[in-house]
Scaffold this motif. Structure first.
Motif, PDB file in Angstrom:
ATOM      1  N   UNK A  15       0.955  -1.219   0.038  1.00 25.89           N
ATOM      2  CA  UNK A  15      -0.039   0.108   0.164  1.00 25.89           C
ATOM      3  C   UNK A  15       1.055   1.299   0.075  1.00 25.89           C
ATOM      4  N   UNK A  16       1.891   1.110   0.852  1.00 20.66           N
ATOM      5  CA  UNK A  16       2.740   2.488   0.842  1.00 20.66           C
ATOM      6  C   UNK A  16       3.400   2.839  -0.466  1.00 20.66           C
ATOM      7  N   UNK A  17       4.016   1.767  -1.111  1.00 23.91           N
ATOM      8  CA  UNK A  17       4.717   1.883  -2.557  1.00 23.91           C
ATOM      9  C   UNK A  17       3.691   2.403  -3.493  1.00 23.91           C
ATOM     10  N   UNK A  18       2.637   1.668  -3.566  1.00 23.11           N
ATOM     11  CA  UNK A  18       1.417   2.232  -4.319  1.00 23.11           C
ATOM     12  C   UNK A  18       1.088   3.569  -4.358  1.00 23.11           C
ATOM     13  N   UNK A  19       0.941   4.000  -2.762  1.00 26.73           N
ATOM     14  CA  UNK A  19       0.451   5.331  -2.850  1.00 26.73           C
ATOM     15  C   UNK A  19       1.495   6.422  -3.060  1.00 26.73           C
ATOM     16  N   UNK A  20       2.651   6.064  -2.725  1.00 27.87           N
ATOM     17  CA  UNK A  20       3.725   6.780  -3.047  1.00 27.87           C
ATOM     18  C   UNK A  20       4.228   7.163  -4.565  1.00 27.87           C
ATOM     19  N   UNK A  21       3.971   5.835  -5.280  1.00 27.12           N
ATOM     20  CA  UNK A  21       4.130   6.178  -6.628  1.00 27.12           C
ATOM     21  C   UNK A  21       2.978   6.881  -7.298  1.00 27.12           C
ATOM     22  N   UNK A  46       4.715   8.858   7.189  1.00 25.87           N
ATOM     23  CA  UNK A  46       3.597   7.993   7.863  1.00 25.87           C
ATOM     24  C   UNK A  46       3.159   6.928   6.826  1.00 25.87           C
ATOM     25  N   UNK A  47       3.955   6.016   6.606  1.00 30.37           N
ATOM     26  CA  UNK A  47       3.525   4.825   5.579  1.00 30.37           C
ATOM     27  C   UNK A  47       2.037   4.385   5.631  1.00 30.37           C
ATOM     28  N   UNK A  48       1.586   4.102   6.845  1.00 31.03           N
ATOM     29  CA  UNK A  48       0.018   3.531   6.913  1.00 31.03           C
ATOM     30  C   UNK A  48      -1.013   4.602   6.819  1.00 31.03           C
TER      31      UNK A  48
END
Length: 113
Positions: A15-21, A46-48
């Protein structure tokens, strides 16, 4: 119990990688509620929580698609637009020839002489 934590950690990472991208590739003007730079920083720090906030409050809303036309060929860009038939001599000549041919091929009525 360890597998549950590992599974949640893997889900959080994905989820963190998807949202960051997604936050990085979103155009500046399309971000909601905060500037793009602040969204990227929030997702990084804040990753989550940052990822969930990005999905709920920052991600651009998708535009609803217009209803499909019953005649999609009319919506095609660059399609031929009909002109005034009175200005088209070839069209008028073709109509006259067709009308003349139909008159010749029509059966004669008995009351006509």
């Amino acid at each position: 119990m360890v597998y549950i934590y590992e599974g949640l950690g893997l889900i959080t990472l994905v989820l963190w990688i998807y949202c960051l991208f997604d936050a990085i590739t979103t155009p500046e003007g399309a971000c909601r509620n905060l500037p793009k730079v602040l969204w990227v920083i929030a997702v990084l720090l804040f990753p989550l929580v940052g990822s969930l906030l990005w999905l709920i409050a920052g991600r651009p809303q998708t535009q609803p698609r217009p209803p499909a036309s019953r005649f999609p060929e009319y919506d095609r860009p660059g399609r031929f637009v009909a002109s005034n038939p009175d200005d088209d001599e070839a069209f008028l000549r073709q109509l006259r020839e067709r009308a003349e041919e139909q008159r010749r091929n029509a059966p004669k009525k008995p009351d006509e002489s």
